[in-house]
Every structure is written in C-alpha cells, then in structure tokens.
Design a protein around this motif. Sequence first.
Motif, PDB file in Angstrom:
ATOM      1  N   GLU A  28       0.837  -1.207   0.000  1.00  0.00           N
ATOM      2  CA  GLU A  28       0.000   0.000   0.000  1.00  0.00           C
ATOM      3  C   GLU A  28       0.869   1.253   0.000  1.00  0.00           C
ATOM      4  O   GLU A  28       0.610   2.206  -0.753  1.00  0.00           O
ATOM      5  N   PHE A  29       1.901   1.242   0.833  1.00  0.00           N
ATOM      6  CA  PHE A  29       2.812   2.383   0.923  1.00  0.00           C
ATOM      7  C   PHE A  29       3.476   2.643  -0.429  1.00  0.00           C
ATOM      8  O   PHE A  29       3.502   3.768  -0.921  1.00  0.00           O
ATOM      9  N   MET A  30       4.017   1.600  -1.032  1.00  0.00           N
ATOM     10  CA  MET A  30       4.731   1.731  -2.300  1.00  0.00           C
ATOM     11  C   MET A  30       3.801   2.123  -3.438  1.00  0.00           C
ATOM     12  O   MET A  30       4.169   2.937  -4.295  1.00  0.00           O
ATOM     13  N   LEU A  73       2.963   5.861  -2.897  1.00  0.00           N
ATOM     14  CA  LEU A  73       4.130   6.694  -3.197  1.00  0.00           C
ATOM     15  C   LEU A  73       4.400   6.716  -4.697  1.00  0.00           C
ATOM     16  O   LEU A  73       4.665   7.775  -5.276  1.00  0.00           O
ATOM     17  N   GLY A  74       4.305   5.570  -5.346  1.00  0.00           N
ATOM     18  CA  GLY A  74       4.525   5.507  -6.789  1.00  0.00           C
ATOM     19  C   GLY A  74       3.521   6.348  -7.560  1.00  0.00           C
ATOM     20  O   GLY A  74       3.869   7.041  -8.521  1.00  0.00           O
ATOM     21  N   ALA A  75       2.266   6.321  -7.132  1.00  0.00           N
ATOM     22  CA  ALA A  75       1.237   7.114  -7.813  1.00  0.00           C
ATOM     23  C   ALA A  75       1.476   8.611  -7.604  1.00  0.00           C
ATOM     24  O   ALA A  75       1.294   9.407  -8.535  1.00  0.00           O
ATOM     25  N   LEU A  76       1.905   8.993  -6.419  1.00  0.00           N
ATOM     26  CA  LEU A  76       2.140  10.413  -6.123  1.00  0.00           C
ATOM     27  C   LEU A  76       3.378  10.958  -6.821  1.00  0.00           C
ATOM     28  O   LEU A  76       3.491  12.160  -7.044  1.00  0.00           O
ATOM     29  N   LEU A  77       4.299  10.079  -7.157  1.00  0.00           N
ATOM     30  CA  LEU A  77       5.523  10.503  -7.849  1.00  0.00           C
ATOM     31  C   LEU A  77       5.407  10.367  -9.363  1.00  0.00           C
ATOM     32  O   LEU A  77       6.408  10.309 -10.068  1.00  0.00           O
ATOM     33  N   GLY A  78       4.200  10.359  -9.868  1.00  0.00           N
ATOM     34  CA  GLY A  78       3.965  10.172 -11.296  1.00  0.00           C
ATOM     35  C   GLY A  78       4.562  11.256 -12.179  1.00  0.00           C
ATOM     36  O   GLY A  78       4.820  11.027 -13.354  1.00  0.00           O
ATOM     37  N   ASP A  79       4.827  12.449 -11.633  1.00  0.00           N
ATOM     38  CA  ASP A  79       5.398  13.541 -12.424  1.00  0.00           C
ATOM     39  C   ASP A  79       6.897  13.383 -12.663  1.00  0.00           C
ATOM     40  O   ASP A  79       7.447  14.041 -13.543  1.00  0.00           O
ATOM     41  N   LEU A  80       7.537  12.539 -11.869  1.00  0.00           N
ATOM     42  CA  LEU A  80       8.978  12.335 -12.022  1.00  0.00           C
ATOM     43  C   LEU A  80       9.266  11.447 -13.220  1.00  0.00           C
ATOM     44  O   LEU A  80       8.442  10.609 -13.591  1.00  0.00           O
ATOM     45  N   PRO A  81      10.446  11.593 -13.813  1.00  0.00           N
ATOM     46  CA  PRO A  81      10.841  10.652 -14.869  1.00  0.00           C
ATOM     47  C   PRO A  81      10.900   9.230 -14.302  1.00  0.00           C
ATOM     48  O   PRO A  81      11.180   9.029 -13.115  1.00  0.00           O
ATOM     49  N   ASP A  82      10.657   8.246 -15.151  1.00  0.00           N
ATOM     50  CA  ASP A  82      10.575   6.851 -14.712  1.00  0.00           C
ATOM     51  C   ASP A  82      11.822   6.406 -13.957  1.00  0.00           C
ATOM     52  O   ASP A  82      11.724   5.734 -12.936  1.00  0.00           O
ATOM     53  N   LYS A  83      13.006   6.763 -14.453  1.00  0.00           N
ATOM     54  CA  LYS A  83      14.243   6.315 -13.820  1.00  0.00           C
ATOM     55  C   LYS A  83      14.334   6.820 -12.382  1.00  0.00           C
ATOM     56  O   LYS A  83      14.638   6.059 -11.462  1.00  0.00           O
ATOM     57  N   ASP A 100      14.132   4.623  -8.923  1.00  0.00           N
ATOM     58  CA  ASP A 100      15.227   4.675  -7.947  1.00  0.00           C
ATOM     59  C   ASP A 100      14.698   4.985  -6.549  1.00  0.00           C
ATOM     60  O   ASP A 100      15.119   4.362  -5.560  1.00  0.00           O
ATOM     61  N   ILE A 101      13.779   5.920  -6.466  1.00  0.00           N
ATOM     62  CA  ILE A 101      13.197   6.291  -5.168  1.00  0.00           C
ATOM     63  C   ILE A 101      12.417   5.114  -4.587  1.00  0.00           C
ATOM     64  O   ILE A 101      12.547   4.787  -3.407  1.00  0.00           O
ATOM     65  N   LEU A 102      11.617   4.475  -5.420  1.00  0.00           N
ATOM     66  CA  LEU A 102      10.844   3.321  -4.946  1.00  0.00           C
ATOM     67  C   LEU A 102      11.759   2.178  -4.500  1.00  0.00           C
ATOM     68  O   LEU A 102      11.465   1.488  -3.518  1.00  0.00           O
ATOM     69  N   SER A 110       7.295   4.815  10.648  1.00  0.00           N
ATOM     70  CA  SER A 110       8.576   5.497  10.860  1.00  0.00           C
ATOM     71  C   SER A 110       9.007   6.297   9.632  1.00  0.00           C
ATOM     72  O   SER A 110       9.678   7.319   9.757  1.00  0.00           O
ATOM     73  N   LEU A 111       8.631   5.832   8.438  1.00  0.00           N
ATOM     74  CA  LEU A 111       8.976   6.570   7.215  1.00  0.00           C
ATOM     75  C   LEU A 111       8.138   7.822   7.047  1.00  0.00           C
ATOM     76  O   LEU A 111       8.591   8.811   6.471  1.00  0.00           O
ATOM     77  N   GLY A 112       6.913   7.798   7.534  1.00  0.00           N
ATOM     78  CA  GLY A 112       6.033   8.953   7.402  1.00  0.00           C
ATOM     79  C   GLY A 112       5.003   8.756   6.307  1.00  0.00           C
ATOM     80  O   GLY A 112       4.918   7.708   5.670  1.00  0.00           O
ATOM     81  N   SER A 113       4.259   9.794   6.080  1.00  0.00           N
ATOM     82  CA  SER A 113       3.192   9.746   5.090  1.00  0.00           C
ATOM     83  C   SER A 113       3.762   9.770   3.673  1.00  0.00           C
ATOM     84  O   SER A 113       4.636  10.583   3.367  1.00  0.00           O
ATOM     85  N   PRO A 114       3.267   8.911   2.799  1.00  0.00           N
ATOM     86  CA  PRO A 114       3.714   8.955   1.401  1.00  0.00           C
ATOM     87  C   PRO A 114       3.436  10.308   0.739  1.00  0.00           C
ATOM     88  O   PRO A 114       4.203  10.751  -0.116  1.00  0.00           O
ATOM     89  N   LYS A 115       2.360  10.981   1.155  1.00  0.00           N
ATOM     90  CA  LYS A 115       2.047  12.299   0.590  1.00  0.00           C
ATOM     91  C   LYS A 115       3.139  13.304   0.937  1.00  0.00           C
ATOM     92  O   LYS A 115       3.579  14.077   0.088  1.00  0.00           O
ATOM     93  N   THR A 116       3.567  13.312   2.188  1.00  0.00           N
ATOM     94  CA  THR A 116       4.606  14.240   2.619  1.00  0.00           C
ATOM     95  C   THR A 116       5.925  13.941   1.923  1.00  0.00           C
ATOM     96  O   THR A 116       6.618  14.847   1.458  1.00  0.00           O
ATOM     97  N   ILE A 117       6.255  12.658   1.836  1.00  0.00           N
ATOM     98  CA  ILE A 117       7.486  12.246   1.161  1.00  0.00           C
ATOM     99  C   ILE A 117       7.449  12.689  -0.297  1.00  0.00           C
ATOM    100  O   ILE A 117       8.417  13.246  -0.820  1.00  0.00           O
TER     101      ILE A 117
END
Length: 183
Positions: free
Chosen positions: A5-7, A10-20, A24-26, A49-56
Amino acid sequence: MTRREFMDELGALLGDLPDKERLDILADYTEHFLIGIKQGKSEHEIAESLGSPKTIARELLAGYRIDQAQSNASVSNMSRAILATISLGFFNLLFVLGPFFGLIGVLIACYAVSFSLLVAPFGILMEYGYPEPSQERLLLLFGSLVSVGLGGMLTVGLLRFTKWIYSMFLKYLQFNVQMIRGK
C-alpha cells in the motif's frame, strides 16, 4: 499500512517524475522496508517510521522542481518549483507567494518602461521624417538618442536583475526544502 500500500501510493504520487528517478526512489524505500523487516519490525511500524507517502512525495517533487529550475532556467520551471515548495507549508503561501507576484508585477512594469523608451523615439522621428535641420528638430533627435540609450541600459540592468532574482528564489526554495526536511 502495508509495504505494498505504501509503495503503490508513493509511486502514484511521484507520477510527475521521470521513470528512472521514480524507480530509484521506490527501490530505496523498498530497501528501507527490507532492512526493517530484517531487524524484526512489522511493515506497519516501518511505514509509520517513514512517514506519510504524501509528505514524502511533496518533498521529493519540490526538490525535483528546484533542480529542474536550476538546470533549465525558465519562468515555467521557476513557477513549478515555487508551487511545489509552497505546497510544503502554509508559511510560504503567506510570505512568499504575495511578494513573488508583486516582484513579477514590478519587473513586468519595468520591462514595459524600457520597451517604451526604446520604441517611442522611432515614432517621433517617423512623424517628422527627415526635414531640414533646425534647433527643435535637433533637440528631438538628441532626445530620441538619449531615450534609446536609457532604454537599452535599463533593459540590460533588468536582465541582470532578473537573473539575480531567479537565483535568489532558487536558493530560498532550496533552503526551505532543507528546513522542512530538518537538515
């Protein structure tokens, strides 16, 4: 929240980043989960402990936008960087966005003045054509030359000032992201 769920979030929220970069972040966050599991922690504890995926995602996108604005100086990249940083905090909304738009308005007005100083003399000279020399005509000619000179110097100064403002805003945005990250 489970690792999956976390991944996924996070992956959906980082959709604006280039795939590479996104992959790497994931991969880094997957590694956090694997290390935590080896240490005997549950997926829920690791996610907390990592925090909210939205904040990240907001922090990572803000950093990406700032890097993008540094590597490719343009108004759209600067605007994206500012909006990404503003989304990180209410303080920025109050104390950065208003002065930023005010400064942009002043710069646009100054560019309009310099353009007017550069163009207006040509209109004056076109109206009179090239008549016989007289004191009034010579005064208009020299006044036009002064206007073009002032307009040119103002334009050069404004271009340098704009570059300086651009770099100062980038430094502020970087500082802001570092403060939010706690560094």
